[in-house]
Design a protein around this motif. Structure first.
Motif, PDB file in Angstrom:
ATOM      1  N   HIS A 132       5.143  17.311  -0.584  1.00  0.00           N
ATOM      2  CA  HIS A 132       4.323  16.102  -0.486  1.00  0.00           C
ATOM      3  C   HIS A 132       5.249  14.933  -0.191  1.00  0.00           C
ATOM      4  O   HIS A 132       6.411  14.931  -0.596  1.00  0.00           O
ATOM      5  CB  HIS A 132       3.595  15.913  -1.826  1.00  0.00           C
ATOM      6  N   ALA A 133       4.749  13.930   0.546  1.00  0.00           N
ATOM      7  CA  ALA A 133       5.573  12.777   0.890  1.00  0.00           C
ATOM      8  C   ALA A 133       4.788  11.489   0.703  1.00  0.00           C
ATOM      9  O   ALA A 133       3.565  11.469   0.846  1.00  0.00           O
ATOM     10  CB  ALA A 133       6.055  12.875   2.339  1.00  0.00           C
ATOM     11  N   THR A 134       5.517  10.408   0.391  1.00  0.00           N
ATOM     12  CA  THR A 134       4.914   9.082   0.284  1.00  0.00           C
ATOM     13  C   THR A 134       5.774   8.069   1.020  1.00  0.00           C
ATOM     14  O   THR A 134       6.980   8.257   1.204  1.00  0.00           O
ATOM     15  CB  THR A 134       4.759   8.633  -1.175  1.00  0.00           C
ATOM     16  N   VAL A 135       5.136   6.979   1.408  1.00  0.00           N
ATOM     17  CA  VAL A 135       5.845   5.847   2.005  1.00  0.00           C
ATOM     18  C   VAL A 135       4.980   4.613   1.789  1.00  0.00           C
ATOM     19  O   VAL A 135       3.758   4.689   1.867  1.00  0.00           O
ATOM     20  CB  VAL A 135       6.135   6.070   3.506  1.00  0.00           C
ATOM     21  N   ALA A 136       5.604   3.485   1.494  1.00  0.00           N
ATOM     22  CA  ALA A 136       4.864   2.251   1.243  1.00  0.00           C
ATOM     23  C   ALA A 136       4.995   1.302   2.419  1.00  0.00           C
ATOM     24  O   ALA A 136       5.958   1.347   3.185  1.00  0.00           O
ATOM     25  CB  ALA A 136       5.380   1.585  -0.033  1.00  0.00           C
ATOM     26  N   CYS A 137       3.999   0.425   2.551  1.00  0.00           N
ATOM     27  CA  CYS A 137       4.042  -0.623   3.563  1.00  0.00           C
ATOM     28  C   CYS A 137       3.219  -1.797   3.056  1.00  0.00           C
ATOM     29  O   CYS A 137       2.481  -1.677   2.077  1.00  0.00           O
ATOM     30  CB  CYS A 137       3.492  -0.131   4.901  1.00  0.00           C
ATOM     31  N   MET A 138       3.343  -2.926   3.706  1.00  0.00           N
ATOM     32  CA  MET A 138       2.495  -4.047   3.353  1.00  0.00           C
ATOM     33  C   MET A 138       1.046  -3.699   3.691  1.00  0.00           C
ATOM     34  O   MET A 138       0.771  -3.017   4.671  1.00  0.00           O
ATOM     35  CB  MET A 138       2.930  -5.300   4.101  1.00  0.00           C
ATOM     36  N   GLY A 139       0.129  -4.185   2.872  1.00  0.00           N
ATOM     37  CA  GLY A 139      -1.260  -3.785   3.031  1.00  0.00           C
ATOM     38  C   GLY A 139      -1.989  -4.435   4.183  1.00  0.00           C
ATOM     39  O   GLY A 139      -2.938  -3.863   4.726  1.00  0.00           O
TER      40      GLY A 139
ATOM     41  N   GLN B 193       0.850  -1.196   0.000  1.00  0.00           N
ATOM     42  CA  GLN B 193       0.000   0.000   0.000  1.00  0.00           C
ATOM     43  C   GLN B 193       0.877   1.234   0.000  1.00  0.00           C
ATOM     44  O   GLN B 193       1.839   1.322   0.762  1.00  0.00           O
ATOM     45  CB  GLN B 193      -0.878  -0.021   1.246  1.00  0.00           C
ATOM     46  N   LEU B 194       0.543   2.192  -0.841  1.00  0.00           N
ATOM     47  CA  LEU B 194       1.238   3.470  -0.847  1.00  0.00           C
ATOM     48  C   LEU B 194       0.453   4.469  -0.016  1.00  0.00           C
ATOM     49  O   LEU B 194      -0.762   4.605  -0.166  1.00  0.00           O
ATOM     50  CB  LEU B 194       1.389   4.003  -2.271  1.00  0.00           C
ATOM     51  N   ASN B 195       1.162   5.154   0.867  1.00  0.00           N
ATOM     52  CA  ASN B 195       0.547   6.147   1.747  1.00  0.00           C
ATOM     53  C   ASN B 195       1.109   7.523   1.408  1.00  0.00           C
ATOM     54  O   ASN B 195       2.262   7.646   0.980  1.00  0.00           O
ATOM     55  CB  ASN B 195       0.855   5.805   3.210  1.00  0.00           C
TER      56      ASN B 195
ATOM     57  N   GLY C 170       0.526  11.077  10.179  1.00  0.00           N
ATOM     58  CA  GLY C 170      -0.267  11.837   9.221  1.00  0.00           C
ATOM     59  C   GLY C 170      -0.421  11.275   7.832  1.00  0.00           C
ATOM     60  O   GLY C 170      -1.093  11.884   6.997  1.00  0.00           O
ATOM     61  N   PHE C 171       0.185  10.127   7.549  1.00  0.00           N
ATOM     62  CA  PHE C 171      -0.004   9.517   6.232  1.00  0.00           C
ATOM     63  C   PHE C 171      -1.367   8.843   6.162  1.00  0.00           C
ATOM     64  O   PHE C 171      -1.909   8.373   7.174  1.00  0.00           O
ATOM     65  CB  PHE C 171       1.087   8.479   5.952  1.00  0.00           C
ATOM     66  N   ARG C 172      -1.910   8.763   4.959  1.00  0.00           N
ATOM     67  CA  ARG C 172      -3.160   8.050   4.708  1.00  0.00           C
ATOM     68  C   ARG C 172      -3.015   7.230   3.431  1.00  0.00           C
ATOM     69  O   ARG C 172      -2.266   7.587   2.526  1.00  0.00           O
ATOM     70  CB  ARG C 172      -4.334   9.034   4.578  1.00  0.00           C
ATOM     71  N   ALA C 173      -3.759   6.135   3.350  1.00  0.00           N
ATOM     72  CA  ALA C 173      -3.684   5.256   2.184  1.00  0.00           C
ATOM     73  C   ALA C 173      -4.034   6.017   0.915  1.00  0.00           C
ATOM     74  O   ALA C 173      -4.991   6.794   0.876  1.00  0.00           O
ATOM     75  CB  ALA C 173      -4.633   4.082   2.365  1.00  0.00           C
ATOM     76  N   PHE C 174      -3.255   5.783  -0.142  1.00  0.00           N
ATOM     77  CA  PHE C 174      -3.502   6.429  -1.421  1.00  0.00           C
ATOM     78  C   PHE C 174      -3.785   5.408  -2.531  1.00  0.00           C
ATOM     79  O   PHE C 174      -4.749   5.534  -3.269  1.00  0.00           O
ATOM     80  CB  PHE C 174      -2.304   7.294  -1.816  1.00  0.00           C
TER      81      PHE C 174
ATOM     82  N   ARG D 208       2.148   0.149   9.172  1.00  0.00           N
ATOM     83  CA  ARG D 208       1.051   0.959   8.657  1.00  0.00           C
ATOM     84  C   ARG D 208       0.525   1.896   9.737  1.00  0.00           C
ATOM     85  O   ARG D 208       0.259   3.083   9.479  1.00  0.00           O
ATOM     86  CB  ARG D 208      -0.076   0.063   8.141  1.00  0.00           C
ATOM     87  N   GLU D 209       0.391   1.410  10.937  1.00  0.00           N
ATOM     88  CA  GLU D 209      -0.093   2.263  12.022  1.00  0.00           C
ATOM     89  C   GLU D 209       0.916   3.353  12.363  1.00  0.00           C
ATOM     90  O   GLU D 209       0.538   4.471  12.729  1.00  0.00           O
ATOM     91  CB  GLU D 209      -0.395   1.400  13.262  1.00  0.00           C
ATOM     92  N   LEU D 210       2.204   3.044  12.231  1.00  0.00           N
ATOM     93  CA  LEU D 210       3.237   4.066  12.424  1.00  0.00           C
ATOM     94  C   LEU D 210       3.037   5.206  11.443  1.00  0.00           C
ATOM     95  O   LEU D 210       3.045   6.379  11.840  1.00  0.00           O
ATOM     96  CB  LEU D 210       4.621   3.438  12.225  1.00  0.00           C
TER      97      LEU D 210
END
Length: 298
Positions: free
Chosen positions: A264-271, A141-143, A284-288, A277-279
């Motif tokens: 703007h910033a992005t970060v990926a994690c396993m879905g 998932q990209l956040n 302030g990141f949200r799923a994109f 993901r909670e970190l």
């Protein structure tokens, strides 16, 4: 094998698609992920490029079966093939050529690929060639978040922020190895990463523990064209987890990125649900967007 000029072309395509169709940039085709993967592997694998009127509009890079030696002395045999690829939406029909090339390059083994879930045309074409959904927990998932109003970071007493420009390469590598062991990452991998377009030592952040250990680290890849920064990778030493170090480091990094021109910033994690993901949600990141892993077994 993709050389440095090829990598720059691939990153240029990623930047053009990010500007107009960011939801179609799958996890291995972003500006930063391309640099990270090329640097740590020196572009190993088989690559193919497609051009239209002299401009890159599609590419594929196949990782073939191989044996990987890791830092703990173990050996991992990778028996399948994996495809990283990107096709400009204005030339979507090329996905069939990408698929045909992948199958010819990696015959007789299982093949996996991670198209973007929003790429409905591409998903239909992969399905038409016999590819089916892979394991349900294999997707990423990209956040995203904007870089206005980033909270001030706070570290526990005795910990301090560092950058890769301030510490030795060996310490930087050890920070990654500690967080991701077992891993094949080495000093040679890091030297390759430093050569990748977009790498900046002042945007490679670490947290130093009171005993001198680099307890946490992250590389930020600044895409100046789109004024966006990508965190990849982010990792914490297992002996220093649950202390708020990664949260503070992410906030510190976002402030550095904003000062460097990112908005703007992005970060990926396993879905699947997991602490990472909670970190990211916690700062302030949200799923994109997300990937849709596919496999074709032989």
């Amino acid at each position: 094998m993709a050389d440095l000029p090829t990598l720059r072309l691939m990153q240029g395509l990623a930047q053009r698609i990010t500007a107009t169709h960011p939801e179609l940039v799958n996890s291995d085709a972003s500006f930063g992920e391309l640099a990270w993967n090329w640097g740590r592997t020196r572009g190993e694998g088989e690559s193919r490029l497609w051009f239209s009127d002299g401009e890159l509009v599609a590419w594929g890079r196949a990782e073939l079966p191989r044996r990987v030696r890791r830092t703990d002395g173990s050996v991992k045999d990778i028996t399948g093939a994996y495809l990283a690829y990107q096709v400009h939406p204005g030339h979507a029909e090329l996905v069939d050529e990408v698929i045909a090339w992948f199958e010819a390059t990696a015959p007789g083994v299982s093949r996996t690929v991670l198209p973007a879930a929003a790429d409905t045309f591409g998903l239909r074409r992969w399905a038409a060639h016999g590819y089916e959904p892979d394991a349900p927990d294999a997707w990423s998932q990209l956040n995203e978040r904007e870089l206005a109003d980033v909270a001030e970071p706070s570290l526990p007493a005795g910990f301090s922020f560092r950058t890769a420009a301030e510490v030795s390469p060996e310490a930087v590598v050890q920070a990654h190895v500690d967080a991701w062991a077992p891993t094949s990452y080495s000093l040679s991998s890091y030297l390759g990463v430093r050569q990748a377009p977009g790498y900046r030592g002042d945007l490679h952040v670490l947290v130093e523990a009171p005993d001198g250990t680099m307890a946490c680290s992250a590389i930020m890849w600044l895409d100046e064209v789109n004024a966006t920064v990508e965190f990849e990778p982010v990792g914490t030493h297992p002996g220093f987890r649950r202390l708020g170090l990664a949260r503070a480091m992410l906030r510190h990094g976002m402030r550095l990125a904003a000062a460097a021109g990112a908005r703007h910033a992005t970060v990926a994690c396993m879905g699947e649900p997991e602490p990472a993901r909670e970190l990211y949600y916690g700062v302030g990141f949200r799923a994109f967007s997300r990937d849709a892993p596919l496999i074709k077994a032989n």
